[in-house]
Write a protein that holds these residues in place. Structure first.
Motif, short mmCIF file in Angstrom:
data_model
loop_
_atom_site.label_atom_id
_atom_site.label_comp_id
_atom_site.label_asym_id
_atom_site.label_seq_id
_atom_site.Cartn_x
_atom_site.Cartn_y
_atom_site.Cartn_z
N MET A 1 0.85 -1.20 0.00
CA MET A 1 0.00 0.00 0.00
C MET A 1 0.88 1.25 0.00
SD MET A 1 -2.95 1.15 2.74
CE MET A 1 -3.92 -0.30 2.35
N SER A 2 0.54 2.21 -0.83
CA SER A 2 1.34 3.42 -0.96
C SER A 2 1.16 4.36 0.23
CB SER A 2 0.95 4.18 -2.24
OG SER A 2 1.26 3.43 -3.39
N ILE A 3 2.21 5.13 0.51
CA ILE A 3 2.14 6.19 1.51
C ILE A 3 1.51 7.40 0.84
CG2 ILE A 3 3.46 7.70 3.03
CD1 ILE A 3 5.67 5.53 2.98
N ARG A 4 0.38 7.86 1.36
CA ARG A 4 -0.35 8.96 0.74
C ARG A 4 0.09 10.28 1.36
NH1 ARG A 4 -5.44 9.13 1.30
NH2 ARG A 4 -6.16 9.33 -0.85
N VAL A 5 0.47 11.24 0.50
CA VAL A 5 1.09 12.48 0.96
C VAL A 5 0.37 13.71 0.40
CG1 VAL A 5 3.23 13.83 0.99
CG2 VAL A 5 3.33 11.34 1.09
N VAL A 6 0.27 14.74 1.23
CA VAL A 6 -0.17 16.07 0.78
C VAL A 6 1.03 17.01 0.93
CG1 VAL A 6 -1.60 18.09 1.32
CG2 VAL A 6 -2.61 15.80 1.33
N VAL A 7 1.31 17.80 -0.09
CA VAL A 7 2.42 18.75 -0.06
C VAL A 7 1.85 20.17 0.01
CG1 VAL A 7 4.45 19.65 -1.25
CG2 VAL A 7 3.88 17.21 -1.41
N ALA A 8 2.20 20.91 1.05
CA ALA A 8 1.68 22.26 1.24
C ALA A 8 2.81 23.27 1.31
CB ALA A 8 0.83 22.33 2.51
N ASP A 9 2.86 24.18 0.34
CA ASP A 9 3.88 25.23 0.31
C ASP A 9 3.36 26.35 -0.57
OD1 ASP A 9 6.39 26.73 -0.54
OD2 ASP A 9 7.24 25.25 0.83
N GLY B 1 8.22 20.55 -7.20
CA GLY B 1 9.46 19.79 -7.10
C GLY B 1 9.37 18.65 -6.11
N PHE B 2 8.85 18.95 -4.91
CA PHE B 2 8.69 17.90 -3.90
C PHE B 2 7.71 16.84 -4.39
CE2 PHE B 2 9.99 20.48 0.11
CZ PHE B 2 11.30 20.47 -0.34
N GLY B 3 6.64 17.31 -5.03
CA GLY B 3 5.63 16.38 -5.54
C GLY B 3 6.20 15.41 -6.55
N ASP C 1 7.88 4.26 -5.95
CA ASP C 1 6.85 3.23 -6.11
C ASP C 1 5.91 3.14 -4.92
OD1 ASP C 1 7.92 2.57 -8.56
OD2 ASP C 1 9.18 0.95 -7.76
N ASP C 2 6.41 3.52 -3.74
CA ASP C 2 5.61 3.33 -2.53
C ASP C 2 5.01 4.63 -1.99
OD1 ASP C 2 8.12 4.31 -1.90
OD2 ASP C 2 8.20 3.33 0.06
N ILE C 3 5.08 5.71 -2.76
CA ILE C 3 4.56 7.01 -2.30
C ILE C 3 3.65 7.61 -3.37
CG2 ILE C 3 5.15 9.36 -1.59
CD1 ILE C 3 7.80 8.31 -0.55
N GLU C 4 2.53 8.16 -2.94
CA GLU C 4 1.58 8.82 -3.85
C GLU C 4 1.21 10.20 -3.30
OE1 GLU C 4 -3.03 8.29 -5.51
OE2 GLU C 4 -2.21 6.90 -4.00
N VAL C 5 1.43 11.24 -4.10
CA VAL C 5 1.01 12.59 -3.71
C VAL C 5 -0.45 12.75 -4.12
CG1 VAL C 5 1.37 15.06 -4.04
CG2 VAL C 5 3.34 13.52 -3.95
N VAL C 6 -1.32 12.87 -3.13
CA VAL C 6 -2.76 12.91 -3.41
C VAL C 6 -3.30 14.32 -3.56
CG1 VAL C 6 -3.17 10.70 -2.29
CG2 VAL C 6 -3.30 12.79 -0.94
N ALA C 7 -2.52 15.34 -3.09
CA ALA C 7 -2.99 16.72 -3.22
C ALA C 7 -1.85 17.68 -2.92
CB ALA C 7 -4.15 17.00 -2.27
N ARG D 1 9.07 8.27 4.53
CA ARG D 1 8.92 6.86 4.90
C ARG D 1 9.06 6.65 6.41
NH1 ARG D 1 12.72 4.98 -0.12
NH2 ARG D 1 11.06 4.77 -1.71
N VAL D 2 10.03 7.32 7.00
CA VAL D 2 10.27 7.17 8.44
C VAL D 2 9.08 7.67 9.25
CG1 VAL D 2 11.62 8.09 10.37
CG2 VAL D 2 12.79 7.20 8.36
N VAL D 3 8.58 8.84 8.90
CA VAL D 3 7.47 9.43 9.64
C VAL D 3 6.19 8.61 9.44
CG1 VAL D 3 5.96 11.44 9.80
CG2 VAL D 3 8.43 11.75 9.69
N ALA D 4 5.97 8.14 8.21
CA ALA D 4 4.79 7.32 7.94
C ALA D 4 4.81 6.03 8.75
CB ALA D 4 4.70 6.99 6.45
N ALA D 5 6.02 5.55 9.07
CA ALA D 5 6.16 4.32 9.84
C ALA D 5 6.00 4.55 11.34
CB ALA D 5 7.53 3.68 9.56
N GLY D 6 5.77 5.81 11.73
CA GLY D 6 5.53 6.11 13.13
C GLY D 6 6.74 6.61 13.90
#
Length: 224
Positions: free
Chosen positions: A1-9, A17-19, A26-32, A116-121
């Motif tokens: 399952m992908s790590i779902r991310v929102v980028v705010a700047d 660029g970050f997006g 492969d394991d990360i998806e920027v959703v917004a 990845r580290v933060v998503a893992a807790g």
């Protein structure tokens, strides 16, 4: 399952660029994406991401207030972004519940690793930010000195003796593997102790656990 991310700047090129960097994994998806704090909060409410990359200085609603709302309302992990390693809001952002703090000139690989580290807790801070945090903690403890000896402060009496020791070692910067070697237990056991510490003290992550250890006097600034 992908790590779902929102980028705010508020800078479009930074967001894009970050997006692009994160979406290429492969394991990360920027959703917004969001251009200000209010949009960031709305995006988290709408998409329920795992991680929010949040600029601390933005129009309409700044990153600090956005972090407070997101951390209060959801389990989304917040990584604060700033151009300045001495940003005066570092300490407040961590208290708001942020799990990480990175400079905008972070290397590509380090950005991906942080998500990845933060998503893992876990928690992640740039080294310069860590030094700033510790310096602030030392200052606060000097202004309100606490005895280095004696039983744990009352707030910590909900912990077992082994959990108190785990918190003490965690606050001194030891990894789970290092704590395991020190206590002569398995890493799995250490993870259980850390999880129990966070749960019993109502803390979101290891960053807040470090703050708690210093402010309760469990760890004395400058002590080995």
């Amino acid at each position: 399952m992908s790590i779902r991310v929102v980028v705010a700047d508020d800078q479009e090129l930074v967001r894009a660029g970050f997006g692009m960097i994160l979406d290429a994994q492969d394991d990360i998806e920027v959703v917004a994406e969001a251009a200000d704090g209010q949009e960031a909060v709305s995006a988290v409410r709408r998409h329920g991401p795992d991680v929010l990359l949040l600029d601390i200085r933005m129009p309409v609603m700044d990153g600090l207030e956005a972090a407070r709302l997101v951390c209060a309302e959801s389990v989304c992990k917040v990584v604060m972004l700033t151009t300045f390693d001495l940003d005066e809001y570092v300490y407040e952002a961590l208290y708001a519940g942020a799990s990480g703090f990175l400079l905008k000139d972070v290397r590509r690989d380090d950005l991906v690793h942080a998500v990845r580290v933060v998503a893992a807790g876990e928690s992640l801070l740039a080294p310069t930010v860590t030094r700033r945090l510790v310096a602030d903690l030392v200052k606060r403890r000097r202004e309100q000195p606490a005895a280095a000896d004696g039983p744990p402060p009352p707030r910590l009496d909900v912990l077992t003796a082994r959990e108190v020791e785990t918190l003490r070692l965690l606050a001194r910067g030891l990894s789970n593997a290092e704590i395991a070697r020190t206590l002569v237990v398995s890493e799995h056991t250490v993870k259980t102790h850390v999880s129990n510490v966070l749960s019993k003290l109502g803390l979101r992550d290891r960053v807040q656990a470090v703050i708690c250890a210093y402010e309760t006097g469990l760890v004395t600034p400058g002590a080995p």
